[in-house]
Write an enzyme that holds these catalytic residues in place. Structure first.
Site, PDB file in Angstrom:
ATOM      1  N   ASP A 144       6.575 -23.146  42.213  1.00  0.00           N
ATOM      2  CA  ASP A 144       6.640 -23.577  43.609  1.00  0.00           C
ATOM      3  C   ASP A 144       5.266 -24.014  44.096  1.00  0.00           C
ATOM      4  O   ASP A 144       5.148 -24.589  45.173  1.00  0.00           O
ATOM      5  CB  ASP A 144       7.164 -22.436  44.502  1.00  0.00           C
ATOM      6  CG  ASP A 144       8.681 -22.380  44.491  1.00  0.00           C
ATOM      7  OD1 ASP A 144       9.305 -23.340  44.001  1.00  0.00           O
ATOM      8  OD2 ASP A 144       9.245 -21.377  44.972  1.00  0.00           O
ATOM      9  N   ASN A 183      16.666 -17.049  42.949  1.00  0.00           N
ATOM     10  CA  ASN A 183      15.505 -16.733  43.771  1.00  0.00           C
ATOM     11  C   ASN A 183      15.181 -15.267  44.004  1.00  0.00           C
ATOM     12  O   ASN A 183      14.473 -14.940  44.948  1.00  0.00           O
ATOM     13  CB  ASN A 183      15.646 -17.430  45.125  1.00  0.00           C
ATOM     14  CG  ASN A 183      15.127 -18.853  45.070  1.00  0.00           C
ATOM     15  OD1 ASN A 183      14.044 -19.095  44.552  1.00  0.00           O
ATOM     16  ND2 ASN A 183      15.895 -19.798  45.577  1.00  0.00           N
ATOM     17  N   LYS A 238      19.853 -28.937  40.072  1.00  0.00           N
ATOM     18  CA  LYS A 238      18.738 -27.974  40.022  1.00  0.00           C
ATOM     19  C   LYS A 238      19.363 -26.599  40.240  1.00  0.00           C
ATOM     20  O   LYS A 238      19.871 -26.307  41.319  1.00  0.00           O
ATOM     21  CB  LYS A 238      17.729 -28.304  41.115  1.00  0.00           C
ATOM     22  CG  LYS A 238      16.560 -27.330  41.224  1.00  0.00           C
ATOM     23  CD  LYS A 238      15.568 -27.834  42.275  1.00  0.00           C
ATOM     24  CE  LYS A 238      14.489 -26.840  42.619  1.00  0.00           C
ATOM     25  NZ  LYS A 238      13.653 -27.298  43.756  1.00  0.00           N
ATOM     26  N   TRP A 239      19.350 -25.782  39.197  1.00  0.00           N
ATOM     27  CA  TRP A 239      19.994 -24.455  39.224  1.00  0.00           C
ATOM     28  C   TRP A 239      18.916 -23.433  39.535  1.00  0.00           C
ATOM     29  O   TRP A 239      18.086 -23.119  38.684  1.00  0.00           O
ATOM     30  CB  TRP A 239      20.642 -24.192  37.871  1.00  0.00           C
ATOM     31  CG  TRP A 239      21.335 -22.877  37.712  1.00  0.00           C
ATOM     32  CD1 TRP A 239      20.796 -21.633  37.877  1.00  0.00           C
ATOM     33  CD2 TRP A 239      22.697 -22.658  37.305  1.00  0.00           C
ATOM     34  NE1 TRP A 239      21.730 -20.670  37.618  1.00  0.00           N
ATOM     35  CE2 TRP A 239      22.915 -21.270  37.255  1.00  0.00           C
ATOM     36  CE3 TRP A 239      23.760 -23.506  36.968  1.00  0.00           C
ATOM     37  CZ2 TRP A 239      24.133 -20.713  36.877  1.00  0.00           C
ATOM     38  CZ3 TRP A 239      24.965 -22.952  36.597  1.00  0.00           C
ATOM     39  CH2 TRP A 239      25.154 -21.565  36.555  1.00  0.00           C
ATOM     40  N   ASP A 240      18.965 -22.898  40.745  1.00  0.00           N
ATOM     41  CA  ASP A 240      17.898 -22.007  41.200  1.00  0.00           C
ATOM     42  C   ASP A 240      18.338 -20.549  41.091  1.00  0.00           C
ATOM     43  O   ASP A 240      19.538 -20.241  40.972  1.00  0.00           O
ATOM     44  CB  ASP A 240      17.555 -22.356  42.650  1.00  0.00           C
ATOM     45  CG  ASP A 240      16.117 -22.030  43.011  1.00  0.00           C
ATOM     46  OD1 ASP A 240      15.478 -21.259  42.269  1.00  0.00           O
ATOM     47  OD2 ASP A 240      15.632 -22.536  44.037  1.00  0.00           O
ATOM     48  N   TRP A 288       4.306 -15.198  41.603  1.00  0.00           N
ATOM     49  CA  TRP A 288       4.883 -16.374  42.243  1.00  0.00           C
ATOM     50  C   TRP A 288       3.765 -17.368  42.587  1.00  0.00           C
ATOM     51  O   TRP A 288       2.700 -16.965  43.034  1.00  0.00           O
ATOM     52  CB  TRP A 288       5.647 -15.955  43.513  1.00  0.00           C
ATOM     53  CG  TRP A 288       6.166 -17.138  44.262  1.00  0.00           C
ATOM     54  CD1 TRP A 288       7.266 -17.878  43.952  1.00  0.00           C
ATOM     55  CD2 TRP A 288       5.575 -17.737  45.411  1.00  0.00           C
ATOM     56  NE1 TRP A 288       7.393 -18.915  44.841  1.00  0.00           N
ATOM     57  CE2 TRP A 288       6.372 -18.850  45.749  1.00  0.00           C
ATOM     58  CE3 TRP A 288       4.443 -17.452  46.179  1.00  0.00           C
ATOM     59  CZ2 TRP A 288       6.080 -19.679  46.834  1.00  0.00           C
ATOM     60  CZ3 TRP A 288       4.162 -18.272  47.257  1.00  0.00           C
ATOM     61  CH2 TRP A 288       4.978 -19.373  47.579  1.00  0.00           C
ATOM     62  N   ARG A 297      14.636 -11.921  49.738  1.00  0.00           N
ATOM     63  CA  ARG A 297      14.862 -13.188  50.445  1.00  0.00           C
ATOM     64  C   ARG A 297      16.177 -13.114  51.243  1.00  0.00           C
ATOM     65  O   ARG A 297      16.878 -14.107  51.374  1.00  0.00           O
ATOM     66  CB  ARG A 297      14.909 -14.362  49.463  1.00  0.00           C
ATOM     67  CG  ARG A 297      14.463 -15.679  50.097  1.00  0.00           C
ATOM     68  CD  ARG A 297      14.821 -16.905  49.277  1.00  0.00           C
ATOM     69  NE  ARG A 297      14.127 -18.083  49.780  1.00  0.00           N
ATOM     70  CZ  ARG A 297      14.472 -19.331  49.532  1.00  0.00           C
ATOM     71  NH1 ARG A 297      15.491 -19.594  48.762  1.00  0.00           N
ATOM     72  NH2 ARG A 297      13.792 -20.337  50.018  1.00  0.00           N
ATOM     73  N   ASP A 318       0.826  -1.187   0.000  1.00  0.00           N
ATOM     74  CA  ASP A 318       0.000   0.000   0.000  1.00  0.00           C
ATOM     75  C   ASP A 318       0.876   1.260   0.000  1.00  0.00           C
ATOM     76  O   ASP A 318       0.599   2.235   0.706  1.00  0.00           O
ATOM     77  CB  ASP A 318      -0.906  -0.040   1.258  1.00  0.00           C
ATOM     78  CG  ASP A 318      -2.048   0.958   1.162  1.00  0.00           C
ATOM     79  OD1 ASP A 318      -2.331   1.381   0.033  1.00  0.00           O
ATOM     80  OD2 ASP A 318      -2.625   1.304   2.206  1.00  0.00           O
TER      81      ASP A 318
HETATM   82  C1  GLA Z   1      13.076 -21.991  45.392  1.00  0.00           C
HETATM   83  C2  GLA Z   1      12.702 -23.207  44.561  1.00  0.00           C
HETATM   84  C3  GLA Z   1      12.218 -24.311  45.465  1.00  0.00           C
HETATM   85  C4  GLA Z   1      13.294 -24.651  46.464  1.00  0.00           C
HETATM   86  C5  GLA Z   1      13.693 -23.413  47.249  1.00  0.00           C
HETATM   87  C6  GLA Z   1      14.892 -23.685  48.128  1.00  0.00           C
HETATM   88  O1  GLA Z   1      11.964 -21.385  45.941  1.00  0.00           O
HETATM   89  O2  GLA Z   1      11.740 -22.878  43.617  1.00  0.00           O
HETATM   90  O3  GLA Z   1      11.861 -25.445  44.705  1.00  0.00           O
HETATM   91  O4  GLA Z   1      14.396 -25.194  45.793  1.00  0.00           O
HETATM   92  O5  GLA Z   1      14.022 -22.340  46.404  1.00  0.00           O
HETATM   93  O6  GLA Z   1      15.278 -22.572  48.841  1.00  0.00           O
END
Ligand code: GLA
Length: 728
Positions: free
Chosen positions: A545, A477, A473-475, A196, A440, A51
């Site tokens: 969670d 937070n 498990k690599w978190d 959350w 936290r 156009d």
């Molecule tokens: C986060 C994760 C949970 C757990 C806590 C531990 O909230 O989502 O699954 O691993 O940390 O502190």
């Protein structure tokens, strides 16, 4: 080759099995313009869709509205296109107008990797790539626009590399990944919102004038928003109607936006959130944007989901677990929280091993002096008071039970009360002279700095080398605040959030390189970083969670709208639920977890005999049917989010011989007639036996007549219905 250039029309065409994408060079100047994206068409000569006025841009007295109306592939700013741009840049003097025109192009098989960034991958047999080089001569800025079209999937992946080809420094202040200017306003905008414990809630609303969408400025893709946006016809359903979707292969700040403006078109954009973003480019330097995945489906939302699932399973996820069954696991977080020791863990492991669970995952609390969340992040040394004999003893004992061992870590963080922080307070993100904000009780490490990453990595490497650890498990937070790094200098603070992400990716890549056998599961306070960026490193991600089964139905439905079931960590948790206090049957909790990466998140030693006796059956279902969910085609048959009473999803194996229907009756239907669910994806002419009743019917019969659900007693009940090719 799925991509070609029609020189006469000056049109690039990208074909996937069911879609066509046409890019035109508009005017003599060669503005990269968007002509068409939708159902597959044979025509190249579709320029009328632009156009555009006949008057050449160079001699036009209305250059501003020319650009203002032009559907653009990668809009600049300050020259007449006042919609959201992909590109904003400044010269050393602070001048900012820019607009791109064609320079050259290249079409080739396969797809080049994006340096330092997660991205889909594919060889010449899978896909072809167009590199369209455009430039703003006056600014000395070049854009390499990459488009990859997949041969067997209706997906087009886009990114841009921006290069300073001038003599002076430039500063990018907005560098998005993709833009789609479309006709058509009778659409809905679909995004995934949340918080959350309630991630990826599906939101569908009519497209309206102005800007709508989702974004994150938290430094993570976030619980609140997911880097996904779709436009769907008002009438589009799970199985019918046009849907255009974008998903961002990135885990940090993002903007996903639909904009309806005066020119009567819709602009869909995706990229790094421009707020606070700035990137210095010295002459010769380049900036690579992350990748946006575009999916166009004429088979409704279900068609869109299945394309994303196939693309991510086949061309994004890597490593030995890409196509392998994921081990069933028991995680001690909700079983013990911080209050555990070797004996407690082994007691859980013994019950788990006896029932057939394949892996024990030790969650938060095993390191430093960590008995609560107030200390020790950053000190990744085993707490021998809790774990006498350390990891070698514990892991050895778990292995003796025939189980694998996995461990939790939060490598990006530091507690103010830690050896690491006392030794290197400057490692935390912070603005000099200002106390960084706690979340936290913890701070974020400056992952943009090599020495910080090296320090963290050395600790990770030591832990993972100390015992037979097969899963991490690599978190992560908390969000990023005080996102500054004195190490970057005053003119580069706008680079921090992206450099942080590049640092995290580099660290995860190192881990995978040195420990290729490890199964990585990403996590961010539940599902705060559930995005395709993370999937490039970890084939599975902790979904939320919130482990309560009924709340999980909606979370998992929203997640599965985009992400494959094989990527969702899903565990059977204790009752009453630690998240919301709800009481649900153990069997139903199993059914809700079954389609994902299955596990238990409770103290198995505290189960009743009856519940414990159900575990082998649940694990058998996971073994026998989990693979259908993990590798097959996903169909959403009923949405608890929409109907408020029941939920049903189905997976059909790729050879269409097995279909598994996972049904949850949230509210009792005692007074209602039998519920019929209509499967999809079966072979019409093939016969299927329904295993629980023995009934045999054609695929057509089951699909169009419907599968009657059993009459289940009470609320929160459920069942699995399996259809198997009758000629088995
Ligand atoms: C986060 C994760 C949970 C757990 C806590 C531990 O909230 O989502 O699954 O691993 O940390 O502190």
């Amino acid at each position: 080759m799925a991509i070609s250039y029609n020189e006469r029309e000056r049109v690039f065409r990208l074909d996937t099995p069911r879609t066509t994408y046409l890019i035109g060079l508009a005017d003599e100047a060669g503005f990269p313009a968007h002509i068409y994206y939708g159902r597959r068409i044979p025509d190249d000569d579709m320029r009328y869709l632009l156009d555009a006025p006949d008057t050449p841009y160079g001699s036009s007295r209305e250059q501003v509205s020319f650009l203002g109306r032009l559907p653009s592939e990668y809009p600049g700013s300050g020259r007449g296109d006042f919609r959201e741009p992909c590109l904003r840049a400044e010269t050393a003097e602070g001048y900012g107008a820019c607009c791109l025109t064609y320079v050259s192009h290249r079409i080739f098989g396969g797809k080049p990797p994006l340096e330092g960034l997660p991205a889909t991958y594919g060889g010449a047999e899978d896909c072809a790539t167009l590199e369209l080089v455009c430039r703003d001569e006056d600014m000395g800025l070049e854009a390499h626009l990459y488009y990859t079209a997949f041969e067997r999937l209706d997906a087009v992946c886009r990114s841009a590399k921006l290069v300073n080809v001038g003599a002076g420094p430039l500063r990018l202040t907005q560098a998005l990944s993709a833009c789609l200017d479309m006709d058509g306003q009778d659409m809905d905008v679909i995004t995934l919102h949340g918080r959350w414990a309630s991630e990826r809630m599906i939101q569908r609303r009519p497209l309206a004038w102005g800007k709508q969408g989702a974004g994150s400025q938290r430094g993570i893709s976030s619980h609140e928003a997911n880097p996904f946006i779709a436009l769907a016809e008002h009438t589009a359903t799970q199985s019918r109607g046009m849907v255009y979707a974008m998903n961002f292969v990135y885990s940090g700040n993002f903007l996903a936006q639909a904009e309806m403006g005066q020119e009567g078109r819709v602009r869909l954009i995706m990229g790094i959130h421009p707020a606070g973003f700035g990137w210095r480019l010295a002459p010769g330097e380049a900036f690579q944007t992350p990748e946006a995945v575009l999916v166009c489906s004429d088979a409704g939302l279900g068609g869109m989901s299945r394309t994303f699932h196939d693309l991510y399973r086949q061309h994004l996820v890597r490593g030995p677990y890409k196509d392998k069954p994921r081990p069933s696991l028991v995680n001690n977080w909700e079983a013990t929280y911080f209050d555990f020791d070797t004996e407690k863990l082994l007691a859980i492991a013994r019950v788990a091993a006896e029932a057939g669970v394949e892996m024990l995952v030790m969650d938060d609390g095993w390191f430093g002096r960590r008995d609560s969340d107030t200390c020790s992040l950053g000190d990744w040394t085993v707490n021998e008071r809790k774990l006498p004999g350390g990891l070698p003893y514990l892991v050895g004992e778990v292995n003796k039970l025939g189980m694998k061992f996995g461990i939790w870590m939060e490598p990006e963080m530091v507690s103010p009360d830690s050896e690491l922080y006392r030794a290197h307070p400057d490692y935390a993100l912070q603005i000099p002279g200002r106390a960084p904000a706690l979340s936290r009780g913890q701070l974020v490490l400056d992952m943009s700095r090599r020495e910080v990453r090296d320090h963290v990595y050395e600790q990770i490497r030591r832990v993972l080398s100390s015992a037979n650890i097969e899963y991490v498990k690599w978190d992560m937070n908390r969000p990023l605040t005080d996102a500054a790094s004195p190490a970057l200098g005053p003119d580069r603070q706008g680079e921090l959030a992206h450099r942080y992400m590049l640092g995290v990716y580099e660290l995860q890549e190192r881990l995978l390189r040195d420990f290729p056998h490890i199964l990585l599961e990403n996590c961010s306070a539940g599902g705060g970083r559930f995005d395709p960026g993370m999937l490039y490193y970890s084939p599975q991600i902790w979904t939320s969670d919130n482990t309560e089964a009924i709340d999980r139905l909606k979370i998992q439905e929203g997640t599965a709208l985009v992400y494959p079931l094989s990527s969702m960590g899903a565990h059977v948790a204790a009752c009453p639920s630690h998240t919301n206090g709800r009481v649900t049957p153990f069997a139903t909790r199993g059914l809700v977890s079954l389609p994902g990466c299955f596990g238990y998140e409770l103290d198995l030693t505290k189960l009743s005999d009856g519940e414990r006796a159900m575990i082998p059956g649940q694990l058998a279902d996971y073994k026998n049917y989990g693979w259908v969910f993990r590798t097959g085609d996903y169909y959403r048959l009923a949405s608890y989010g929409e109907n408020g009473t029941h939920d049903a999803l189905m997976a059909v194996s790729k050879d269409r011989r097995v279909a598994v229907l996972d049904y949850v009756q949230v509210l009792s239907r005692r007074t209602e007639r039998t519920l019929l669910l209509h499967p999809e994806g079966l072979d019409e002419g093939r016969y299927y036996r329904r295993l629980d009743t023995g009934d045999i019917r054609s695929g057509a019969g089951w699909m169009y007549g419907g599968v009657p659900m059993p009459r289940l007693e009470g609320d929160f009940a459920g069942c699995l219905v399996v259809l198997e090719a009758a000629d088995h």
